[in-house]
Design a protein around this motif. Sequence first.
Motif, PDB file in Angstrom:
ATOM      1  N   CYS A  10      -4.920  -3.715   8.174  1.00  0.00           N
ATOM      2  CA  CYS A  10      -3.841  -2.615   7.827  1.00  0.00           C
ATOM      3  C   CYS A  10      -3.230  -2.518   9.208  1.00  0.00           C
ATOM      4  N   ILE A  11      -2.146  -2.617   9.298  1.00  0.00           N
ATOM      5  CA  ILE A  11      -1.383  -2.517  10.628  1.00  0.00           C
ATOM      6  C   ILE A  11      -0.289  -1.496  10.342  1.00  0.00           C
ATOM      7  N   ALA A  12      -0.360  -0.278  11.181  1.00  0.00           N
ATOM      8  CA  ALA A  12       0.547   0.606  11.235  1.00  0.00           C
ATOM      9  C   ALA A  12       1.532   0.548  12.058  1.00  0.00           C
ATOM     10  N   TYR A  13       2.775   0.914  11.642  1.00  0.00           N
ATOM     11  CA  TYR A  13       4.104   0.879  12.715  1.00  0.00           C
ATOM     12  C   TYR A  13       5.095   1.807  12.379  1.00  0.00           C
TER      13      TYR A  13
ATOM     14  N   SER B 271      -9.582  -7.278   4.725  1.00  0.00           N
ATOM     15  CA  SER B 271      -8.337  -6.342   4.695  1.00  0.00           C
ATOM     16  C   SER B 271      -7.945  -6.072   5.990  1.00  0.00           C
TER      17      SER B 271
ATOM     18  N   VAL C 129       5.077   6.871   9.415  1.00  0.00           N
ATOM     19  CA  VAL C 129       4.493   5.534   9.822  1.00  0.00           C
ATOM     20  C   VAL C 129       4.378   5.032   8.523  1.00  0.00           C
ATOM     21  N   ASN C 130       4.737   3.523   8.883  1.00  0.00           N
ATOM     22  CA  ASN C 130       4.610   2.449   7.532  1.00  0.00           C
ATOM     23  C   ASN C 130       3.177   1.631   7.721  1.00  0.00           C
ATOM     24  N   TYR C 131       3.039   0.757   6.825  1.00  0.00           N
ATOM     25  CA  TYR C 131       1.910   0.077   7.006  1.00  0.00           C
ATOM     26  C   TYR C 131       1.972  -1.404   6.522  1.00  0.00           C
ATOM     27  N   ASN C 132       1.686  -2.416   7.227  1.00  0.00           N
ATOM     28  CA  ASN C 132       1.650  -3.663   6.678  1.00  0.00           C
ATOM     29  C   ASN C 132      -0.042  -3.848   6.328  1.00  0.00           C
ATOM     30  N   ALA C 133      -0.261  -4.520   5.092  1.00  0.00           N
ATOM     31  CA  ALA C 133      -1.473  -4.467   4.745  1.00  0.00           C
ATOM     32  C   ALA C 133      -1.643  -6.056   4.046  1.00  0.00           C
TER      33      ALA C 133
ATOM     34  N   ILE D 161       0.010   4.441   1.446  1.00  0.00           N
ATOM     35  CA  ILE D 161      -0.630   5.538   2.473  1.00  0.00           C
ATOM     36  C   ILE D 161       0.406   6.438   2.842  1.00  0.00           C
TER      37      ILE D 161
ATOM     38  N   VAL E 190       0.901  -1.101   0.184  1.00  0.00           N
ATOM     39  CA  VAL E 190       0.085  -0.080  -0.011  1.00  0.00           C
ATOM     40  C   VAL E 190       0.824   1.125   0.041  1.00  0.00           C
TER      41      VAL E 190
END
Length: 502
Positions: A493-496, A491, A150-154, A144, A142
């Motif tokens: 979507c994990i922010a880290y 779906s 912030v990164n995302y694991n989707a 975003i 993704v």
Amino acid sequence: MSAVSELQRPELAAIREHMIIGGKPCAETDGERVPVYDPATGREIARQPEAGARLVDAAVKAARSAFESPAWRGLVPAARERLLLRLADLVERHGDELARLETLNNGKLLALSQGLEVGAGAQWLRYMAGWATKISGETLNVSIPFPPGVNYNAYTRPEPVGVVGAIIPWNFPLLMAIWKIAPAVAAGCTVVLKPAEETPLTAIRLAELALEAGFPPGVINVITGRGEVTGAALASHPGIDKIAFTGSTEVGKLIGRQAMDDMKRVSLELGGKSPVLILDDCDIDLAVQGAAGAIFFNQGQVCTAGSRLFVQQGIYERVVTGLADLASGMRLGSGFDPQAQIGPLVSARHRKRVLDYIDIGRQEGARMLAGGNADGRDGYFVRPTVFADAVPQARISQEEIFGPVVVAGSFSTEEEAVALANDTRFGLGASIWSNDLARVNRLVPRIQAGTVWVNTHNMLDPHMPFGGYKESGIGREHGHDVIGMYLHKKSVCIAYPATAGG
Ligand code: NAP
Ligand code: MG
């Protein structure tokens, strides 16, 4: 047949006058019991309970509690696969009993019960068993942009839709039950199945065998009764997450509308009026045999039956008279008679419907080349019937008869063939008979049908998606597609933080 030899018939011992709810036989009924007949003799063979609102509710609750139980939810996919494989083995081990029970209840030829209901049934169970361990989601790259740092694991996570209400017709009772149950449980759902009122017997045995295979109680429930009572209560039950329906377009529309009210998932496999196009370069003998098989197989009680025959001018007379000769020579008899080529229709009501259509065809002025009547004996027999020169607007050309009645007409150009083939509200199957690759390749994309066969008809495989264009339905059964119909795609979507300590 004498009373003594009747006792030795394994199909009689396999009759169960109860339902299977929560893993237990349930002989209670909410209304009057529904009689079940032997179509070859018209004799009553069983009286099934009728589930109304109360028993439908009990079955849905049993399926819900199984769906939420660790005994089912906690199973790894390989365990669901193994259960389906065991069920396939049991269906084969009980193949003789099941095939005979199907022939007794539905009337179809025993060879068909053995080869399709049992043989293909076991094949489908094994194929769908394999999908249980091959369900997967996707990792999504993704983009975003917010907030900075912030990164995302989707990713997507397939999840079973929940409790499935399955409603099926009477033409392939055991196979249809398997077509619904196998993909649903492979995906992790639980099922309440309502077979057709005419043919409930093999589905009940299947549910018993599933328990023997080790399926936890409540995963596979079978309830019986009439469509307008039991089917309607199941389709409108708020505890059902998805309706999987196979049957007529009329009832399918009702179910579809109802499903919209509470946004149930719904898949519909409906009626057909499938064209058979015979081109003048074909192998004529093969095409005549093929056209006969396309319509007379299972007494024409097949959703993809080749009920509209279009033959290119020049070979038209030869094909229709060849087909009429084959039809006139076919031997009618009980499904248990190894010489029989045409068995009885499923019910007295259905025979009347088919005979009424034959009368309509006469009144509409079509030329009758074969059949056209019931057979004198007991049982629900109708002679294989060939009408020629029916106009495309005639009712017998447009409405699904669902019996051994074919309506033939001719065409001269490919353009005309396409127009005739598509001149229907249905779009389930079609076949083209030709040895000219260029013609075949030009025609295939222009036919509005979910399956197009070339130099064959009615051939199905668990890996081949199956379903309708137009009013023949919504969704695809078999193959990977059907598994998707029993899954939600969630779906995640994990922010880290993009950097350590960020
Ligand atoms: P049907 O009358 O539509 O019945 C199908 C199923 O729906 C039966 O279990 C029936 O119960 C039930 N039902 C009837 N009214 C209902 C209602 N108001 N609410 C909920 N359920 C209801 O079809 P059929 O006469 O059994 O079967 C022939 C039709 O099925 C043909 O049109 C054929 O083309 C189609 N079909 C399609 C496929 C496919 O894959 N596309 C395959 C086979 C057959 P009762 O039997 O108890 O009435
Ligand atoms: Mg019905």
